[in-house]
Enzyme design. Structure first.
Site, short mmCIF file in Angstrom:
data_model
loop_
_atom_site.label_atom_id
_atom_site.label_comp_id
_atom_site.label_asym_id
_atom_site.label_seq_id
_atom_site.Cartn_x
_atom_site.Cartn_y
_atom_site.Cartn_z
N LYS A 184 32.02 14.47 3.90
CA LYS A 184 32.82 13.84 2.85
C LYS A 184 32.37 12.40 2.66
O LYS A 184 32.55 11.57 3.55
CB LYS A 184 34.32 13.86 3.19
CG LYS A 184 35.17 13.38 1.99
CD LYS A 184 36.54 12.88 2.37
CE LYS A 184 36.54 11.43 2.75
NZ LYS A 184 36.33 10.50 1.60
N GLY A 238 33.93 4.11 9.76
CA GLY A 238 34.89 3.47 8.85
C GLY A 238 35.78 2.50 9.60
O GLY A 238 35.38 1.93 10.62
N SER A 239 36.98 2.33 9.10
CA SER A 239 37.86 1.31 9.66
C SER A 239 38.46 1.75 11.00
O SER A 239 38.62 2.95 11.26
CB SER A 239 39.00 1.01 8.68
OG SER A 239 39.92 2.09 8.64
N THR A 240 38.79 0.76 11.82
CA THR A 240 39.41 1.04 13.12
C THR A 240 40.77 1.72 12.93
O THR A 240 41.14 2.61 13.72
CB THR A 240 39.57 -0.27 13.91
OG1 THR A 240 38.25 -0.78 14.19
CG2 THR A 240 40.29 -0.05 15.23
N GLU A 241 41.52 1.35 11.90
CA GLU A 241 42.84 1.93 11.66
C GLU A 241 42.73 3.44 11.45
O GLU A 241 43.47 4.23 12.05
CB GLU A 241 43.51 1.29 10.43
CG GLU A 241 43.90 -0.17 10.60
CD GLU A 241 42.71 -1.13 10.55
OE1 GLU A 241 42.84 -2.25 11.07
OE2 GLU A 241 41.65 -0.75 10.01
N GLY A 257 40.14 5.28 12.31
CA GLY A 257 39.59 5.83 13.55
C GLY A 257 40.68 6.15 14.56
O GLY A 257 40.63 7.19 15.25
N GLU A 263 32.42 5.29 14.83
CA GLU A 263 31.75 3.99 14.66
C GLU A 263 32.64 3.20 13.73
O GLU A 263 32.75 3.50 12.55
CB GLU A 263 30.34 4.19 14.10
CG GLU A 263 29.46 2.95 14.26
CD GLU A 263 29.44 2.10 13.00
OE1 GLU A 263 30.19 1.09 12.98
OE2 GLU A 263 28.71 2.42 12.07
N CYS A 290 29.52 -3.28 9.17
CA CYS A 290 30.39 -3.23 10.36
C CYS A 290 29.92 -4.21 11.43
O CYS A 290 30.73 -4.80 12.14
CB CYS A 290 30.41 -1.82 10.95
SG CYS A 290 31.01 -0.56 9.82
N GLU A 350 38.54 -8.33 10.76
CA GLU A 350 37.32 -8.01 10.03
C GLU A 350 37.55 -8.22 8.53
O GLU A 350 38.40 -7.56 7.93
CB GLU A 350 36.91 -6.56 10.30
CG GLU A 350 35.58 -6.20 9.68
CD GLU A 350 35.15 -4.78 10.00
OE1 GLU A 350 33.95 -4.55 10.19
OE2 GLU A 350 36.03 -3.89 10.03
#
Length: 475
Positions: A181, A233-236, A238, A255, A289, A386
């Site tokens: 995706k 993508g974003s830590t949130e 993840g 990542e 990133c 970030e």
């Protein structure tokens, strides 16, 4: 300073369809739902195409197609799989100019970066993993490593085609099949890659592309037929994925975000360091990133370095991403621009001093000038969060120990850069920095043979190199 006449790359090489469906089982299919969304050129806000958004039923079709293709693809000798990967790499090289223009139109990054950085690396990753496909027994993961099955892969908008290559190439080399995706704002090069798969005669179902937003990604990640999830993508997001997969049999690599320190010591070559700082944070508008978004400068050279850095920023050209002279392209979306503005305003409100060079901003599109903040404290939001934009926070240090302490004072741990002519100091620093990648007198240097990944809230698992195979093998 030189004046540059416009040198725009032609868009005529790109043929964008008015509307795109989903790529499932080697064919273009219409989604079962009616939902479609427009993808726009962030430099002009022009609508490029209308793209289908896959629902749960569409994702299920794609996963079933990948599961059906898996027994044949995984049983194929590695040398035969390698031929397909090699063929894909050659087609990417042949269509590199077209793909670079398409990436720049959909993403907003300068054509110089799409052409000279992204596309060569995309082809290199497929060439590299084509070489591994028949050598998996010698990769260090046991004498008879096996593929996992169906890999569900979700990629971001900052390097759409490169992140696709990072995900798909090792998965296919190991014998897995894929449902990928792309990000909702940058689907066009992934959809072009679907055509490349057909051009390479890849067996139907080995690669499937489903477009959509977070709901599509969640349906893919949580599908019971998916054996492996890879997310960048974003830590949130993840965190949400890690929670949803906890206790399942699925293998996961993440990542995520970063807040990298670029550390300059007083013996560093100043002009070289300035170029590294600019490349570290202003490459791809800071949509990286591992961007060097925190500059740590030894106190004794801080004034000289800042003077040289401001002088260099005054020469950067912001504007039309298709112009070959452009250094700073467009911010990818209105949402991302709002986030960059919010954090920059927070930096000023908390007492940091903001500076940007004189920089005309185009009337249309999403733009933000190259910006640096001085007088930054470690408690400031711009030093902790970030920003994912062309914004640099400058801090100072006196001793190597203080530099290590400040560099590691972050929940992230993706990358770092160290600038010094002393090899002993370089090695001392590298052994103490909690970062997955530490660059020595350079920044943002990538190679398919070198593993990439983070510590702490920057994720786990590695992509690239021999290590990148591990996430796609049952050990």
């Amino acid at each position: 300073m030189f004046e540059y006449a416009p040198a725009p790359e032609s868009r005529d090489i790109v043929d964008i369809r008015p509307s795109y469906g989903l790529f499932i089982n080697g064919e273009w299919v219409e989604p079962q739902g009616e939902e479609r969304h427009k993808t726009v050129n962030p430099a002009t806000e022009e609508v490029l195409a209308e793209v289908a958004w896959a629902g749960e039923a569409d994702v299920d079709r794609a996963v079933q197609a990948a599961a059906k293709a898996f027994p044949v693809w995984s049983a194929m000798p590695g040398a035969e799989r390698a031929k397909y990967l090699f063929r894909i790499a050659r087609i990417i090289q042949e269509r590199a100019r077209e793909l670079a223009v398409l990436e720049t139109l959909d993403n907003g990054k300068p054509i110089r970066e799409s052409r000279d950085v992204d596309l060569p690396l995309v082809a290199a990753h497929f060439f590299y993993y084509a070489g591994w496909a028949d050598k998996l027994a010698y990769a260090g993961f046991g004498p008879d490593p096996r593929p996992l099955g169906v890999a569900g892969q979700v990629i971001p908008w900052n390097f759409p085609l490169l992140m696709l290559a990072w995900k798909i190439a090792p998965a296919l080399a190991c014998g897995n099949t894929v449902v990928l995706k792309p990000a909702e704002t940058t689907p066009l090069t992934a959809l072009a890659f679907a055509d490349i798969c057909r051009q390479a005669d890849l067996p139907p179902g080995v690669v499937n592309i489903v477009t959509g937003a977070g709901g599509t990604g969640a349906a893919l990640v949580n599908h019971p037929g998916v054996d492996k999830v890879a997310f960048t993508g974003s830590t949130e997001v993840g965190r949400l994925i890690a929670r949803s997969l906890a206790g399942t049999r699925k293998k996961l690599t993440l990542e995520l975000g970063g807040k990298a320190a670029n550390i300059v010591f007083d013996d560093a070559p100043l002009d070289q360091a300035v170029e590294g700082i600019v490349n570290g944070i202003f490459f791809n508008q800071g949509h990286v990133c591992c961007a060097g978004s925190r500059l740590l400068v030894q106190e004794s050279i801080a004034a000289d370095l800042l003077e040289a850095l401001k002088r260099r920023l005054g020469t950067l050209r912001l504007g039309d991403p298709l112009d070959k002279n452009t250094d700073i392209g467009a911010i990818n979306s209105a949402e991302q621009l709002a986030k960059i503005r919010e954090l920059s305003e927070a930096g000023e409100a908390e007492g940091a001093e903001r500076w940007s060079p004189a920089c005309p901003i185009p009337d249309r599109g999403y733009w933000f000038p190259p910006t640096l903040f001085t007088g930054v404290a470690q408690s400031h939001r711009i030093a902790r969060e970030e920003i994912f934009g062309p914004v640099l926070s400058v801090l100072t240090f006196r001793t190597p120990a203080e530099a290590v302490e400040k560099a590691n004072n972050t929940p992230y741990g993706l990358s770092a850069g160290v600038w010094t002519e002393k090899a002993s100091l370089m090695l001392w620093m590298a052994s103490r920095l909690r970062a997955g990648v530490v660059w020595s007198n350079t920044f943002n240097r990538f190679d398919p043979a070198s593993p990439f990944g983070g510590f702490k809230e920057s994720g786990y698992g590695r992509e690239g190199g021999r290590h990148g195979l591990e996430g796609y093998l049952a050990l």
